[in-house]
Design a protein around this motif. Sequence first.
Motif, PDB file in Angstrom:
ATOM      1  N   ASP A 139      37.695  51.246  35.977  1.00  0.00           N
ATOM      2  CA  ASP A 139      38.145  52.126  34.895  1.00  0.00           C
ATOM      3  C   ASP A 139      36.956  52.596  34.074  1.00  0.00           C
ATOM      4  OD1 ASP A 139      40.857  51.806  35.471  1.00  0.00           O
ATOM      5  OD2 ASP A 139      41.029  50.034  34.179  1.00  0.00           O
ATOM      6  N   ARG A 140      37.115  53.771  33.464  1.00  0.00           N
ATOM      7  CA  ARG A 140      36.069  54.278  32.572  1.00  0.00           C
ATOM      8  C   ARG A 140      35.827  53.305  31.418  1.00  0.00           C
ATOM      9  NH1 ARG A 140      35.839  57.107  27.879  1.00  0.00           N
ATOM     10  NH2 ARG A 140      38.074  57.445  27.877  1.00  0.00           N
ATOM     11  N   ARG A 141      36.876  52.633  30.971  1.00  0.00           N
ATOM     12  CA  ARG A 141      36.724  51.651  29.886  1.00  0.00           C
ATOM     13  C   ARG A 141      35.753  50.543  30.272  1.00  0.00           C
ATOM     14  NH1 ARG A 141      42.573  49.800  28.937  1.00  0.00           N
ATOM     15  NH2 ARG A 141      42.505  50.218  31.145  1.00  0.00           N
ATOM     16  N   SER A 142      35.761  50.163  31.550  1.00  0.00           N
ATOM     17  CA  SER A 142      34.810  49.141  32.005  1.00  0.00           C
ATOM     18  C   SER A 142      33.388  49.647  31.878  1.00  0.00           C
ATOM     19  CB  SER A 142      35.089  48.751  33.455  1.00  0.00           C
ATOM     20  OG  SER A 142      36.342  48.127  33.569  1.00  0.00           O
ATOM     21  N   ILE A 143      33.153  50.889  32.294  1.00  0.00           N
ATOM     22  CA  ILE A 143      31.814  51.472  32.161  1.00  0.00           C
ATOM     23  C   ILE A 143      31.410  51.504  30.691  1.00  0.00           C
ATOM     24  CG2 ILE A 143      30.388  53.531  32.535  1.00  0.00           C
ATOM     25  CD1 ILE A 143      31.213  52.167  35.163  1.00  0.00           C
TER      26      ILE A 143
END
Length: 86
Positions: free
Chosen positions: A44-48
């Motif tokens: 997920d973008r949140r992980s990045i």
Amino acid sequence: MPTRRHPYPEWALARRALLGRRIAALRRASGMSQDTLAAAAYVDRRSIMRWESGTRDPRYLDLVLLAHALGVDVSDLVTVEDPQAG
């Protein structure tokens, strides 16, 4: 989620922040957005966002996927050289 019995040492938190800066620098150098990198690394973008901000650590397999998506070796991600230091 349970809290840690002992807090992380400062040097470990500094290395986490350094890893985040390194991921962000390599992503920018490759011309990728966080969304593009997330898709290429199967996260997920949140992980990045969390990894780049230094608030979370990627798992080993995530490091392998990030390195592949960025076209670098895993060792290039975990180097101690600070991308902002020069």
